[in-house]
Design an enzyme around this catalytic site. Structure first.
Site, PDB file in Angstrom:
ATOM      1  N   ALA A   1     -16.146 152.144  39.726  1.00 20.80           N
ATOM      2  CA  ALA A   1     -16.725 151.406  41.117  1.00 20.80           C
ATOM      3  C   ALA A   1     -17.000 150.000  40.407  1.00 20.80           C
ATOM      4  O   ALA A   1     -17.249 149.864  39.290  1.00 20.80           O
ATOM      5  CB  ALA A   1     -18.189 152.034  41.744  1.00 20.80           C
TER       6      ALA A   1
ATOM      7  N   GLY B   1     -15.997 156.164  38.780  1.00 21.33           N
ATOM      8  CA  GLY B   1     -15.369 156.313  40.126  1.00 21.33           C
ATOM      9  C   GLY B   1     -13.904 156.477  39.775  1.00 21.33           C
ATOM     10  O   GLY B   1     -12.877 157.226  40.611  1.00 21.33           O
TER      11      GLY B   1
ATOM     12  N   GLU C   1     -13.444 160.176  39.119  1.00 17.78           N
ATOM     13  CA  GLU C   1     -13.625 160.968  40.139  1.00 17.78           C
ATOM     14  C   GLU C   1     -12.776 160.893  41.115  1.00 17.78           C
ATOM     15  O   GLU C   1     -12.371 161.918  41.975  1.00 17.78           O
ATOM     16  CB  GLU C   1     -15.034 160.383  40.810  1.00 17.78           C
ATOM     17  CG  GLU C   1     -16.264 160.635  39.642  1.00 17.78           C
ATOM     18  CD  GLU C   1     -17.406 159.946  40.301  1.00 17.78           C
ATOM     19  OE1 GLU C   1     -17.468 158.613  40.305  1.00 17.78           O
ATOM     20  OE2 GLU C   1     -18.334 160.662  40.769  1.00 17.78           O
TER      21      GLU C   1
HETATM   22  C1  HXC Z   1     -15.959 145.518  37.990  1.00 16.85           C
HETATM   23  C2  HXC Z   1     -14.991 145.600  36.081  1.00 16.85           C
HETATM   24  C3  HXC Z   1     -14.932 147.031  35.799  1.00 16.85           C
HETATM   25  C4  HXC Z   1     -15.928 147.691  36.893  1.00 16.85           C
HETATM   26  C5  HXC Z   1     -13.639 146.307  34.178  1.00 16.85           C
HETATM   27  N1  HXC Z   1     -13.948 145.253  35.122  1.00 16.85           N
HETATM   28  N2  HXC Z   1     -14.288 147.554  34.653  1.00 16.85           N
HETATM   29  N3  HXC Z   1     -15.308 145.003  36.951  1.00 16.85           N
HETATM   30  N4  HXC Z   1     -16.538 146.879  37.916  1.00 16.85           N
HETATM   31  N5  HXC Z   1     -16.162 148.951  36.639  1.00 16.85           N
HETATM   32  C6  HXC Z   1     -13.614 143.803  34.644  1.00 16.85           C
HETATM   33  C7  HXC Z   1     -14.373 143.189  33.439  1.00 16.85           C
HETATM   34  O1  HXC Z   1     -15.427 142.662  34.054  1.00 16.85           O
HETATM   35  C8  HXC Z   1     -13.328 141.842  33.273  1.00 16.85           C
HETATM   36  O2  HXC Z   1     -13.322 141.051  34.369  1.00 16.85           O
HETATM   37  C9  HXC Z   1     -11.780 142.758  33.509  1.00 16.85           C
HETATM   38  O3  HXC Z   1     -12.046 143.795  34.399  1.00 16.85           O
HETATM   39  C10 HXC Z   1     -11.426 143.297  32.178  1.00 16.85           C
HETATM   40  O4  HXC Z   1     -12.102 144.278  31.527  1.00 16.85           O
HETATM   41  P1  HXC Z   1     -12.686 144.135  29.919  1.00 16.85           P
HETATM   42  O5  HXC Z   1     -13.953 144.804  29.962  1.00 16.85           O
HETATM   43  O6  HXC Z   1     -12.591 142.751  29.688  1.00 16.85           O
HETATM   44  O7  HXC Z   1     -11.852 145.054  29.410  1.00 16.85           O
HETATM   45  P2  HXC Z   1     -11.629 145.690  27.825  1.00 16.85           P
HETATM   46  O8  HXC Z   1     -12.240 144.866  27.126  1.00 16.85           O
HETATM   47  O9  HXC Z   1     -10.291 146.208  27.636  1.00 16.85           O
HETATM   48  O10 HXC Z   1     -12.406 146.950  28.369  1.00 16.85           O
HETATM   49  C11 HXC Z   1     -11.884 147.914  29.180  1.00 16.85           C
HETATM   50  C12 HXC Z   1     -13.193 148.942  29.591  1.00 16.85           C
HETATM   51  C13 HXC Z   1     -14.602 147.992  30.027  1.00 16.85           C
HETATM   52  C14 HXC Z   1     -13.590 149.864  28.634  1.00 16.85           C
HETATM   53  C15 HXC Z   1     -12.602 149.739  30.921  1.00 16.85           C
HETATM   54  O11 HXC Z   1     -13.911 147.038  31.128  1.00 16.85           O
HETATM   55  C16 HXC Z   1     -15.263 148.897  30.759  1.00 16.85           C
HETATM   56  O12 HXC Z   1     -16.241 149.721  30.037  1.00 16.85           O
HETATM   57  N6  HXC Z   1     -15.569 148.851  32.091  1.00 16.85           N
HETATM   58  C17 HXC Z   1     -16.793 149.821  33.047  1.00 16.85           C
HETATM   59  C18 HXC Z   1     -16.457 150.947  32.846  1.00 16.85           C
HETATM   60  C19 HXC Z   1     -17.681 151.762  33.552  1.00 16.85           C
HETATM   61  O13 HXC Z   1     -18.593 151.638  33.083  1.00 16.85           O
HETATM   62  N7  HXC Z   1     -17.283 152.466  34.584  1.00 16.85           N
HETATM   63  C20 HXC Z   1     -18.140 153.323  35.507  1.00 16.85           C
HETATM   64  C21 HXC Z   1     -18.653 152.296  36.657  1.00 16.85           C
HETATM   65  S1  HXC Z   1     -19.880 152.953  37.785  1.00 16.85           S
HETATM   66  P3  HXC Z   1     -13.623 139.563  33.551  1.00 16.85           P
HETATM   67  O14 HXC Z   1     -13.731 138.873  35.130  1.00 16.85           O
HETATM   68  O15 HXC Z   1     -14.585 139.619  32.576  1.00 16.85           O
HETATM   69  O16 HXC Z   1     -12.169 139.209  32.922  1.00 16.85           O
HETATM   70  C22 HXC Z   1     -19.044 153.922  38.652  1.00 16.85           C
HETATM   71  C23 HXC Z   1     -19.945 154.850  39.695  1.00 16.85           C
HETATM   72  C24 HXC Z   1     -19.084 155.660  40.603  1.00 16.85           C
HETATM   73  O17 HXC Z   1     -17.826 154.114  38.830  1.00 16.85           O
HETATM   74  C25 HXC Z   1     -19.771 156.127  41.967  1.00 16.85           C
HETATM   75  C26 HXC Z   1     -19.722 155.302  43.130  1.00 16.85           C
HETATM   76  C27 HXC Z   1     -20.395 155.921  44.392  1.00 16.85           C
END
Ligand code: HXC
Length: 258
Positions: free
Chosen positions: A65, A109, A112
């Protein structure tokens, strides 16, 4: 229909829905999830679609998400909006088969969403995870429930509590994905599977989905009874007569969804 966050192509009875927010690794924001709900509804109604494939990019199916969109929200807003409930239920309402074709990150998400599809074909680069714990939250669109049913309690707890990622080989070994293919072949293989499904009777495919999904919702005895009744009911269809006649006449069946 034109979408901002999706690319939808319909060809050979397959609707290919590509998540398309490349700058955010396909993070699922409200726009994307509401467009996905609309695209699935449209595909379900469209007679030229017999199977749906949801995919992302090579680097990410979806990295979860959208954290930027969620980070400042209050409980009252999340509860008031019933955050992502309607959008994520849309996939459950879709009666046509849906394959998730996953390459790269399927996190939070994203994992999911993939699990809510009917089955997952993964590229050998796929990485699955429920890293919400690192953000101080738990999964919110079914992860604690679905991953546990897919891989069992021990591995599900491990994934949710440590936030570690699972690679494609582990995902296949654990029953999370149905097959793993080389990254370059992902879409070809997903489309091949979709084409196989598209040849079948749509009535029967929808019946399969109802029966298999029922196994998550009920007891074994009730599930078997449900399946038996569906099996009996399909004898009211022309496609059952055609399927069995074609076998006996040693030819390919011509299903007409009746
Ligand atoms: C918003 C995101 C994002 C996310 C990545 N980006 N994941 N933006 N929400 N979930 C954005 C980053 O901010 C970045 O933008 C660009 O995408 C590239 O990501 P990087 O981090 O620079 O890439 P990398 O170093 O290759 O790392 C990849 C990654 C990391 C390991 C996937 O991005 C990451 O850990 N993302 C978050 C994963 C996460 O925690 N997901 C769960 C979310 S909570 P910029 O602008 O900086 O270039 C969830 C709850 C669901 O999903 C339930 C909902 C009801």
């Amino acid at each position: 229909m034109a979408y901002e966050t999706l690319i939808v192509e319909i060809e050979d009875y397959i609707a290919l829905i590509r998540l398309n927010r490349p700058d955010a690794l396909n993070a699922l924001n409200s726009k994307l999830l509401s467009e996905l709900a609309v695209a699935l509804g449209e595909a379900d109604k469209d007679d030229s679609v017999r199977c749906i494939v949801i995919t992302g990019s090579e680097k990410a199916f979806a990295a979860g998400a959208d954290i930027k969109e969620m980070s400042e929200k209050s409980f009252v807003e999340m509860f008031g909006e019933d955050f992502f409930a309607r959008e994520s239920d849309a996939i459950m309402r879709t009666r046509k088969p849906i394959i998730a074709a996953v390459s790269g990150y399927a996190l939070g998400g994203g994992c999911e969403l993939a699990m809510a599809c009917d089955f997952i074909i993964a590229s050998d680069t796929a990485k699955f995870g429920q890293p919400e714990i690192n953000l101080g939250v738990v999964a919110g669109i079914g992860g604690t429930q679905r991953l546990t049913r897919f891989v069992g309690k021990s591995k599900s707890m491990d994934m949710h509590l440590t936030g570690r990622f699972m690679d494609a080989a582990e995902a296949e070994r654990s029953g999370l994905v149905s097959r793993v293919v080389p990254a370059k072949d992902l879409l070809t293989e997903a489309k091949k599977a979709a084409a196989k499904i598209a040849e079948k009777s749509m009535l029967t495919s929808m019946a399969v989905k109802e029966c298999v999904n029922r196994s998550y919702e009920t007891t074994l005895r009730e599930g078997i009874l449900f399946e038996r009744r569906v099996f009996h009911a399909l004898f009211a269809t022309e496609d059952q007569k055609e399927g069995m006649a074609a076998f006996l006449e040693k030819r390919q069946p011509q299903f007409r969804d009746r």
